[in-house]
Write an enzyme that holds these catalytic residues in place. Structure first.
Site, PDB file in Angstrom:
ATOM      1  N   SER A  94      35.471 -25.788  45.888  1.00 12.49           N
ATOM      2  CA  SER A  94      36.792 -24.653  46.058  1.00 12.49           C
ATOM      3  C   SER A  94      35.469 -23.040  46.166  1.00 12.49           C
ATOM      4  O   SER A  94      35.164 -22.971  44.949  1.00 12.49           O
ATOM      5  CB  SER A  94      37.030 -24.508  45.145  1.00 12.49           C
ATOM      6  OG  SER A  94      37.881 -22.976  44.518  1.00 12.49           O
ATOM      7  N   HIS A 100      38.014 -25.581  50.194  1.00 12.30           N
ATOM      8  CA  HIS A 100      38.575 -25.315  49.814  1.00 12.30           C
ATOM      9  C   HIS A 100      38.563 -24.000  49.865  1.00 12.30           C
ATOM     10  O   HIS A 100      37.941 -22.883  49.752  1.00 12.30           O
ATOM     11  CB  HIS A 100      38.942 -25.777  48.597  1.00 12.30           C
ATOM     12  CG  HIS A 100      40.411 -25.241  47.916  1.00 12.30           C
ATOM     13  ND1 HIS A 100      41.633 -26.411  48.537  1.00 12.30           N
ATOM     14  CD2 HIS A 100      40.984 -24.726  47.045  1.00 12.30           C
ATOM     15  CE1 HIS A 100      42.492 -25.713  47.836  1.00 12.30           C
ATOM     16  NE2 HIS A 100      41.850 -24.707  46.803  1.00 12.30           N
ATOM     17  N   ASP A 138      40.164 -20.021  48.240  1.00 10.89           N
ATOM     18  CA  ASP A 138      41.573 -19.612  47.592  1.00 10.89           C
ATOM     19  C   ASP A 138      42.002 -18.212  47.539  1.00 10.89           C
ATOM     20  O   ASP A 138      40.783 -17.396  47.691  1.00 10.89           O
ATOM     21  CB  ASP A 138      41.219 -20.128  46.005  1.00 10.89           C
ATOM     22  CG  ASP A 138      41.186 -21.293  45.089  1.00 10.89           C
ATOM     23  OD1 ASP A 138      42.162 -21.451  45.892  1.00 10.89           O
ATOM     24  OD2 ASP A 138      40.247 -21.839  44.896  1.00 10.89           O
ATOM     25  N   MET A 180      43.944 -14.845  47.081  1.00 12.21           N
ATOM     26  CA  MET A 180      44.842 -14.631  45.720  1.00 12.21           C
ATOM     27  C   MET A 180      45.100 -13.459  46.369  1.00 12.21           C
ATOM     28  O   MET A 180      44.523 -12.740  46.798  1.00 12.21           O
ATOM     29  CB  MET A 180      44.031 -14.252  44.429  1.00 12.21           C
ATOM     30  CG  MET A 180      43.874 -16.085  43.933  1.00 12.21           C
ATOM     31  SD  MET A 180      43.256 -15.618  42.357  1.00 12.21           S
ATOM     32  CE  MET A 180      42.038 -18.038  42.549  1.00 12.21           C
ATOM     33  N   HIS A 232      44.202 -22.396  50.552  1.00  9.96           N
ATOM     34  CA  HIS A 232      45.190 -22.039  49.632  1.00  9.96           C
ATOM     35  C   HIS A 232      45.837 -20.722  49.556  1.00  9.96           C
ATOM     36  O   HIS A 232      44.638 -20.016  48.984  1.00  9.96           O
ATOM     37  CB  HIS A 232      44.525 -22.536  48.198  1.00  9.96           C
ATOM     38  CG  HIS A 232      45.671 -22.987  47.035  1.00  9.96           C
ATOM     39  ND1 HIS A 232      44.996 -23.339  46.213  1.00  9.96           N
ATOM     40  CD2 HIS A 232      46.660 -22.958  46.949  1.00  9.96           C
ATOM     41  CE1 HIS A 232      46.444 -23.374  45.056  1.00  9.96           C
ATOM     42  NE2 HIS A 232      47.441 -22.997  45.745  1.00  9.96           N
ATOM     43  N   MET A 253      47.990 -17.833  47.696  1.00 15.20           N
ATOM     44  CA  MET A 253      47.996 -18.252  46.121  1.00 15.20           C
ATOM     45  C   MET A 253      48.623 -16.253  46.293  1.00 15.20           C
ATOM     46  O   MET A 253      48.326 -15.483  45.717  1.00 15.20           O
ATOM     47  CB  MET A 253      47.067 -18.449  44.971  1.00 15.20           C
ATOM     48  CG  MET A 253      46.923 -19.453  43.896  1.00 15.20           C
ATOM     49  SD  MET A 253      45.810 -20.271  43.942  1.00 15.20           S
ATOM     50  CE  MET A 253      44.514 -20.370  45.245  1.00 15.20           C
ATOM     51  N   MET A 258      49.183 -28.686  41.282  1.00 14.14           N
ATOM     52  CA  MET A 258      48.318 -27.570  40.563  1.00 14.14           C
ATOM     53  C   MET A 258      48.114 -28.264  39.117  1.00 14.14           C
ATOM     54  O   MET A 258      49.151 -28.267  39.128  1.00 14.14           O
ATOM     55  CB  MET A 258      48.879 -26.275  40.302  1.00 14.14           C
ATOM     56  CG  MET A 258      48.162 -24.690  41.584  1.00 14.14           C
ATOM     57  SD  MET A 258      46.594 -24.749  42.534  1.00 14.14           S
ATOM     58  CE  MET A 258      46.192 -24.380  41.031  1.00 14.14           C
ATOM     59  N   GLY A 280      44.892 -18.913  39.594  1.00 15.10           N
ATOM     60  CA  GLY A 280      44.094 -18.156  39.521  1.00 15.10           C
ATOM     61  C   GLY A 280      42.833 -17.623  39.100  1.00 15.10           C
ATOM     62  O   GLY A 280      42.204 -16.474  39.552  1.00 15.10           O
ATOM     63  N   PHE A 281      41.520 -18.402  38.672  1.00 14.93           N
ATOM     64  CA  PHE A 281      40.867 -18.607  38.343  1.00 14.93           C
ATOM     65  C   PHE A 281      40.029 -19.950  38.504  1.00 14.93           C
ATOM     66  O   PHE A 281      40.568 -20.897  38.198  1.00 14.93           O
ATOM     67  CB  PHE A 281      40.747 -17.714  36.863  1.00 14.93           C
ATOM     68  CG  PHE A 281      41.397 -16.689  36.210  1.00 14.93           C
ATOM     69  CD1 PHE A 281      40.467 -15.561  36.896  1.00 14.93           C
ATOM     70  CD2 PHE A 281      42.525 -16.756  36.645  1.00 14.93           C
ATOM     71  CE1 PHE A 281      40.846 -14.572  36.459  1.00 14.93           C
ATOM     72  CE2 PHE A 281      43.184 -15.877  35.642  1.00 14.93           C
ATOM     73  CZ  PHE A 281      41.771 -13.988  35.629  1.00 14.93           C
ATOM     74  N   GLY A 312      37.054 -22.341  36.515  1.00 14.92           N
ATOM     75  CA  GLY A 312      36.482 -22.851  35.246  1.00 14.92           C
ATOM     76  C   GLY A 312      37.848 -23.246  34.592  1.00 14.92           C
ATOM     77  O   GLY A 312      37.313 -22.680  32.769  1.00 14.92           O
ATOM     78  N   ASP A 346      44.462 -29.930  42.126  1.00 11.53           N
ATOM     79  CA  ASP A 346      43.230 -28.369  42.520  1.00 11.53           C
ATOM     80  C   ASP A 346      43.704 -28.423  40.277  1.00 11.53           C
ATOM     81  O   ASP A 346      44.689 -27.520  40.221  1.00 11.53           O
ATOM     82  CB  ASP A 346      44.145 -27.513  43.534  1.00 11.53           C
ATOM     83  CG  ASP A 346      43.147 -26.122  43.431  1.00 11.53           C
ATOM     84  OD1 ASP A 346      42.097 -25.774  42.685  1.00 11.53           O
ATOM     85  OD2 ASP A 346      43.146 -25.514  44.071  1.00 11.53           O
ATOM     86  N   GLY A 347      42.332 -28.156  40.011  1.00  9.36           N
ATOM     87  CA  GLY A 347      42.216 -27.313  39.386  1.00  9.36           C
ATOM     88  C   GLY A 347      41.346 -28.062  37.797  1.00  9.36           C
ATOM     89  O   GLY A 347      42.320 -29.461  37.438  1.00  9.36           O
ATOM     90  N   GLY A 348      39.898 -27.927  37.351  1.00 10.37           N
ATOM     91  CA  GLY A 348      39.966 -28.680  36.287  1.00 10.37           C
ATOM     92  C   GLY A 348      39.369 -29.479  36.701  1.00 10.37           C
ATOM     93  O   GLY A 348      39.169 -30.618  35.493  1.00 10.37           O
ATOM     94  N   GLY A 379      35.874 -26.355  41.659  1.00 14.10           N
ATOM     95  CA  GLY A 379      35.284 -25.163  41.959  1.00 14.10           C
ATOM     96  C   GLY A 379      34.087 -25.736  40.923  1.00 14.10           C
ATOM     97  O   GLY A 379      33.104 -25.870  41.415  1.00 14.10           O
ATOM     98  N   SER A 380      34.519 -24.985  39.744  1.00 13.03           N
ATOM     99  CA  SER A 380      32.851 -25.488  38.877  1.00 13.03           C
ATOM    100  C   SER A 380      32.320 -26.806  38.367  1.00 13.03           C
ATOM    101  O   SER A 380      31.038 -26.141  38.492  1.00 13.03           O
ATOM    102  CB  SER A 380      33.430 -24.771  37.950  1.00 13.03           C
ATOM    103  OG  SER A 380      34.900 -25.368  37.189  1.00 13.03           O
TER     104      SER A 380
END
Ligand code: DX5
Ligand code: ZN
Length: 224
Positions: A7, A32, A34, A36, A68, A70, A139, A144-145, A147, A177-179, A199-200
């Site tokens: 991401s 990816h 994002d 927003m 993606h 959002m 998700m 939104g963020f 990390g 997607d996420g974490g 991402g992170s």
């Protein structure tokens, strides 16, 4: 091997193209992106111009741009992101009053059709649309963020989407997607995901990007 989709918003905002090149140079097939709008989610990121700037970088590596959205009223921006070079365009079921129309519009614009579900959105919202999609994005954080911590209940949701796709005989991708990180990547693939956004786990920390990607790959291969 499952598909990894780094991401780009988790990288250095002043060096998106260089960071994309670094990740794609390590051999991942999707990037990816994002988008927003500060309304659908409490953050503002990037628009079609950045997608357009990333297109040649993706082309150099034969990679796909996985966009993606959002944003509220995403159907209004489908053509702009398609023209900018998106391969996959994913809209949120929560943002579309006329989800099927949005899906038709994405298809007509020449992109693969993705639909995304927030963590608290029931799977029933997919019922009418599943036969028409190329990708379902679950998700696993509140969008939104980058990390944020993985929401553990997402694994069961992925399993349930996988069962529904199998029951339909659908070959749609199932993306999480996420974490996502080396500690949960294998669990998600076992649950039925075939695309992992990270991402992170890719752009964060002090290690080189290629080393982070390697760590994710190792997590996915060692225990298969
Ligand atoms: C969150 C975004 C994600 C995010 C992932 O709203 O949709 O794609 O960048 O970042 P990590 O992997 O750090 O959770
Ligand atoms: Zn995303």
């Amino acid at each position: 091997m499952p598909t990894l989709a780094p991401s780009i918003i988790a990288s250095d905002p002043g060096r998106f193209a260089a960071c994309a090149d670094e990740a794609l140079g390590a051999g991942v097939e999707w990037l990816h992106v994002d988008v927003m709008d500060g309304h659908f989610v409490p953050n503002i990121t990037i628009g079609p111009d950045v997608v357009e700037a990333l297109r040649p970088v993706a082309d150099e590596h034969g990679a796909q741009l996985d966009v993606h959205l959002m944003i509220e009223e995403p159907q209004q921006y489908v053509d702009a992101f398609a023209e900018a070079g998106a391969d996959n365009l994913t809209v949120h079921v929560e943002a579309c009053t006329h989800l099927h129309r949005a899906a038709q519009r994405i298809r007509a614009a020449g992109c693969n059709v993705g639909v995304a579900l927030n963590p608290a959105t029931p799977l029933g919202h997919l019922d009418g649309i599943l036969p028409f999609v190329d990708l379902v994005l679950v998700m696993s954080v509140n969008p939104g963020f980058s990390g944020q911590s993985y929401i553990p209940e997402s694994t069961a949701k992925v399993q349930r989407v996988r069962r529904q796709l199998n029951a339909l005989g659908s070959s749609a991708h199932l993306e999480v997607d996420g974490g996502v990180a080396p500690n949960n990547a294998m669990e998600l693939i076992r649950a039925g995901a075939d695309v992992l956004v990270a991402g992170s786990a890719v752009f964060g920390g002090d290690q080189p990007v290629a080393q982070n990607i390697e760590a994710l790959r190792n997590a996915l291969t060692l225990k298969v």
